[in-house]
Design a protein around this motif. Structure first.
Motif, PDB file in Angstrom:
ATOM      1  N   ALA A  73     -49.254 -49.360 -80.598  1.00 32.67           N
ATOM      2  CA  ALA A  73     -48.022 -48.652 -80.236  1.00 32.67           C
ATOM      3  C   ALA A  73     -47.885 -48.642 -78.728  1.00 32.67           C
ATOM      4  O   ALA A  73     -48.869 -48.824 -77.997  1.00 32.67           O
ATOM      5  CB  ALA A  73     -48.062 -47.220 -80.762  1.00 32.67           C
TER       6      ALA A  73
ATOM      7  N   MET B 248     -47.595 -46.321 -76.799  1.00 34.76           N
ATOM      8  CA  MET B 248     -48.262 -45.232 -76.084  1.00 34.76           C
ATOM      9  C   MET B 248     -49.735 -45.504 -75.776  1.00 34.76           C
ATOM     10  O   MET B 248     -50.334 -44.841 -74.935  1.00 34.76           O
ATOM     11  CB  MET B 248     -48.130 -43.901 -76.839  1.00 34.76           C
ATOM     12  CG  MET B 248     -48.611 -43.869 -78.264  1.00 34.76           C
ATOM     13  SD  MET B 248     -50.401 -43.707 -78.474  1.00 34.76           S
ATOM     14  CE  MET B 248     -50.642 -42.055 -77.840  1.00 34.76           C
TER      15      MET B 248
ATOM     16  N   ARG C 269     -49.886 -54.407 -85.617  1.00 40.03           N
ATOM     17  CA  ARG C 269     -50.354 -53.432 -86.610  1.00 40.03           C
ATOM     18  C   ARG C 269     -51.058 -54.112 -87.780  1.00 40.03           C
ATOM     19  O   ARG C 269     -50.435 -54.665 -88.688  1.00 40.03           O
ATOM     20  CB  ARG C 269     -49.190 -52.571 -87.102  1.00 40.03           C
ATOM     21  CG  ARG C 269     -48.749 -51.630 -86.000  1.00 40.03           C
ATOM     22  CD  ARG C 269     -47.929 -50.462 -86.450  1.00 40.03           C
ATOM     23  NE  ARG C 269     -47.651 -49.633 -85.272  1.00 40.03           N
ATOM     24  CZ  ARG C 269     -46.677 -48.746 -85.188  1.00 40.03           C
ATOM     25  NH1 ARG C 269     -45.906 -48.521 -86.218  1.00 40.03           N
ATOM     26  NH2 ARG C 269     -46.502 -48.040 -84.081  1.00 40.03           N
TER      27      ARG C 269
ATOM     28  N   MET D 182     -42.009 -53.251 -78.911  1.00 35.98           N
ATOM     29  CA  MET D 182     -41.541 -51.876 -78.939  1.00 35.98           C
ATOM     30  C   MET D 182     -40.975 -51.485 -77.580  1.00 35.98           C
ATOM     31  O   MET D 182     -41.668 -51.508 -76.566  1.00 35.98           O
ATOM     32  CB  MET D 182     -42.693 -50.944 -79.320  1.00 35.98           C
ATOM     33  CG  MET D 182     -42.220 -49.568 -79.717  1.00 35.98           C
ATOM     34  SD  MET D 182     -43.601 -48.499 -80.105  1.00 35.98           S
ATOM     35  CE  MET D 182     -43.603 -48.606 -81.868  1.00 35.98           C
TER      36      MET D 182
ATOM     37  N   TRP E 260     -46.626 -37.509 -84.840  1.00 38.01           N
ATOM     38  CA  TRP E 260     -47.235 -38.753 -84.379  1.00 38.01           C
ATOM     39  C   TRP E 260     -48.627 -38.505 -83.831  1.00 38.01           C
ATOM     40  O   TRP E 260     -48.843 -37.637 -82.988  1.00 38.01           O
ATOM     41  CB  TRP E 260     -46.379 -39.414 -83.297  1.00 38.01           C
ATOM     42  CG  TRP E 260     -47.147 -40.518 -82.642  1.00 38.01           C
ATOM     43  CD1 TRP E 260     -47.880 -40.420 -81.494  1.00 38.01           C
ATOM     44  CD2 TRP E 260     -47.310 -41.857 -83.110  1.00 38.01           C
ATOM     45  NE1 TRP E 260     -48.482 -41.630 -81.222  1.00 38.01           N
ATOM     46  CE2 TRP E 260     -48.157 -42.526 -82.189  1.00 38.01           C
ATOM     47  CE3 TRP E 260     -46.824 -42.557 -84.220  1.00 38.01           C
ATOM     48  CZ2 TRP E 260     -48.514 -43.864 -82.356  1.00 38.01           C
ATOM     49  CZ3 TRP E 260     -47.192 -43.885 -84.366  1.00 38.01           C
ATOM     50  CH2 TRP E 260     -48.022 -44.518 -83.443  1.00 38.01           C
TER      51      TRP E 260
ATOM     52  N   ASN F 242     -38.140 -43.896 -82.586  1.00 35.32           N
ATOM     53  CA  ASN F 242     -38.923 -42.667 -82.748  1.00 35.32           C
ATOM     54  C   ASN F 242     -39.057 -41.962 -81.403  1.00 35.32           C
ATOM     55  O   ASN F 242     -39.391 -42.603 -80.405  1.00 35.32           O
ATOM     56  CB  ASN F 242     -40.316 -43.033 -83.305  1.00 35.32           C
ATOM     57  CG  ASN F 242     -41.103 -41.819 -83.733  1.00 35.32           C
ATOM     58  OD1 ASN F 242     -40.571 -40.707 -83.779  1.00 35.32           O
ATOM     59  ND2 ASN F 242     -42.370 -42.020 -84.051  1.00 35.32           N
TER      60      ASN F 242
ATOM     61  N   VAL G  25     -41.204 -39.106 -79.701  1.00 34.41           N
ATOM     62  CA  VAL G  25     -42.368 -38.239 -79.896  1.00 34.41           C
ATOM     63  C   VAL G  25     -42.424 -37.214 -78.769  1.00 34.41           C
ATOM     64  O   VAL G  25     -42.326 -37.572 -77.592  1.00 34.41           O
ATOM     65  CB  VAL G  25     -43.687 -39.049 -79.903  1.00 34.41           C
ATOM     66  CG1 VAL G  25     -44.875 -38.125 -80.173  1.00 34.41           C
ATOM     67  CG2 VAL G  25     -43.640 -40.159 -80.929  1.00 34.41           C
TER      68      VAL G  25
ATOM     69  N   ASP H 159     -42.690 -39.774 -75.496  1.00 32.79           N
ATOM     70  CA  ASP H 159     -43.061 -41.149 -75.847  1.00 32.79           C
ATOM     71  C   ASP H 159     -42.024 -41.604 -76.861  1.00 32.79           C
ATOM     72  O   ASP H 159     -41.951 -41.045 -77.944  1.00 32.79           O
ATOM     73  CB  ASP H 159     -44.460 -41.142 -76.481  1.00 32.79           C
ATOM     74  CG  ASP H 159     -44.659 -42.240 -77.535  1.00 32.79           C
ATOM     75  OD1 ASP H 159     -43.897 -43.214 -77.564  1.00 32.79           O
ATOM     76  OD2 ASP H 159     -45.611 -42.098 -78.342  1.00 32.79           O
ATOM     77  N   THR H 160     -41.198 -42.569 -76.510  1.00 30.29           N
ATOM     78  CA  THR H 160     -40.298 -43.071 -77.548  1.00 30.29           C
ATOM     79  C   THR H 160     -40.613 -44.524 -77.843  1.00 30.29           C
ATOM     80  O   THR H 160     -41.117 -45.248 -76.983  1.00 30.29           O
ATOM     81  CB  THR H 160     -38.793 -42.951 -77.190  1.00 30.29           C
ATOM     82  OG1 THR H 160     -38.375 -44.110 -76.476  1.00 30.29           O
ATOM     83  CG2 THR H 160     -38.486 -41.677 -76.440  1.00 30.29           C
ATOM     84  N   GLY H 161     -40.311 -44.927 -79.057  1.00 24.44           N
ATOM     85  CA  GLY H 161     -40.552 -46.310 -79.456  1.00 24.44           C
ATOM     86  C   GLY H 161     -39.415 -46.824 -80.308  1.00 24.44           C
ATOM     87  O   GLY H 161     -39.082 -46.223 -81.333  1.00 24.44           O
TER      88      GLY H 161
END
Ligand code: SER
Length: 414
Positions: free
Chosen positions: A41, A43, A69, A88, A164, A205, A207, A228-230
């Motif tokens: 991810a 982050m 992933r 991402m 998350w 997303n 977070v 934290d956005t993705g």
């Protein structure tokens, strides 16, 4: 809107709002983070900033991070949206703005920058969790309401969906996901975000990174509140290019085209062909990026993940009737599609070709022999009226013929 424009729209929006644009980190995590084998991810590379252990390059950052992933390997091909390797897009606040601004910007960029019809956006929020000792995220719900979203499009989801955490421990927090409604015909009546159909695509997303999760499951506050956005680039591309799956977007379709050219078969002509072409496209792309970041095929750790996707690609390619050696052509096409955005691909072209060639040659014979034996076993099982092959046979395939056990399992399931 093609992928380069999506990246540009995103990064320009945040650059105009004082975010520092930084390049993607490697798919191989820093030696200081043994919690993951690969960057899963956006982050991951920023964990030391969230934990207050290191100073971030700026309080506001935006980037496009390469992610991989492993947990999704077996879903690839079966759905319209799962990939192992993906990009991402992310915006980050390290102790700067928090929920309100993050949500406001999320809404503005979705509706104005990307031109989404506001009526088709749904959101999910954290619905609370007893074990964590946290109630529903009322603050996020209020902010969404203030944004003009009606209550029926603000869906409360449990910890499994909307809290998350990158692993069993570390920085974490409640999150809020943005979904795009692609239409009733892609789901079942009454579907809602979080249901497992293709109707609601989760594309972004947000977070609210607030806590540090300890091994005993307790939460302690981080030194500051973070964002934290993705946003999944391929999912955005599927929506904006109005194609049914991520595989038909401009970042993946040329790999499907190559399968069609080389096999003479049509994507979509048969479910097993569609699935195989998707697996070949995803895995060959992931392979190319992993090797460019210094991962080499081996029997352990991240080297084994690479080996596993290469072998799965080869097995599916064999099923399509691709004549070996073919895998290197998919690496070349990946470099053509992505090389401008990721110069490391071009720089490592020769090394990529070498590893791919060696692995394809080495595994090719094993694949040939193993598949023949397995096919004979399946015929025998069918004749005997059973639905299994003996465990000892699966072991012999692995032990004597080097045919991976998980491949035997997958092929039997197919
Ligand atoms: N860390 C979150 C995710 O991967 C948001 O970037 O979904």
């Amino acid at each position: 809107m093609r992928a380069p424009q999506i990246r540009d729209t995103y990064l320009s929006y945040f650059a105009e709002r004082n975010h520092k644009i930084i390049p993607s980190a490697s798919l191989v995590p820093s030696v200081h983070d043994p919690s993951v084998l690969l960057t899963t991810a956006g982050m991951q590379p920023f964990k030391p900033y969230f934990l207050g252990q290191e100073e971030p390059p700026a309080r506001r950052v935006a980037d496009v991070q390469k992610c991989f992933r492993t947990t999704d390997i077996e879903s690839v091909g079966n759905t319209a949206r799962h990939l192992t390797f993906f990009e991402m897009l992310g915006n980050w606040s390290f102790g700067d703005y928090f929920k309100e601004e993050s949500i406001q910007m999320g809404w503005e960029l979705s509706t104005e920058g990307f031109g989404f019809d506001p009526e088709l956006i749904w959101v999910s929020v954290f619905g609370g969790d007893e074990e964590l000792g946290l109630g529903p995220d009322e603050e996020a719900i209020e902010i969404w309401r203030a944004q003009g979203l009606p209550d029926e499009r603000i869906v409360r989801l449990p910890r499994s969906e909307n809290f998350w955490q990158a692993g069993p421990t570390g920085p974490c927090g409640p999150c809020s996901e943005l979904y795009f409604d692609r239409g009733e015909e892609l789901g079942r009546p009454g579907d809602r975000p979080g249901d497992d159909t293709d109707r609601f695509v989760e594309y972004w997303n947000h977070v609210f990174m607030t806590y540090d999760l300890a091994e005993d499951g307790t939460l302690s506050p981080l030194p500051m509140k973070n964002i934290d956005t993705g946003m999944g680039l391929e999912r955005m591309a599927a929506i904006l290019q109005d194609v049914p799956s991520v595989f038909e977007t401009d970042v993946l379709r040329p790999l499907i085209d190559l399968s069609e050219e080389m096999s003479g078969r049509g994507y979509g002509s048969d479910p097993s062909v569609t699935r195989a072409m998707r697996i070949v496209a995803d895995h060959s792309r992931g392979m190319t990026f992993l090797i460019a970041d210094g991962v080499v095929p081996s029997n352990e750790d991240r080297g084994y993940i690479l080996r596993r996707i290469m072998r799965r690609a080869m097995q599916q390619g064999r099923m399509l009737g691709l004549e070996p050696p073919w895998l290197g052509r998919f690496a070349d096409r990946t470099i053509e599609i992505m090389g401008e955005t990721y110069p490391e691909l071009e720089a490592e072209r020769e090394m990529i070709a070498r590893w791919v060639g060696d692995e394809e040659e080495g595994f090719g014979r094993t694949l040939e022999r193993g598949t023949e034996i397995l096919e004979a076993l399946i015929t025998r099982s069918k004749e005997a009226g059973t639905s299994w092959v003996e465990a000892a046979e699966a072991f012999r395939l692995h032990d004597t013929y080097g045919f991976p056990y998980e491949m035997t399992k997958e092929l039997l399931a197919e």
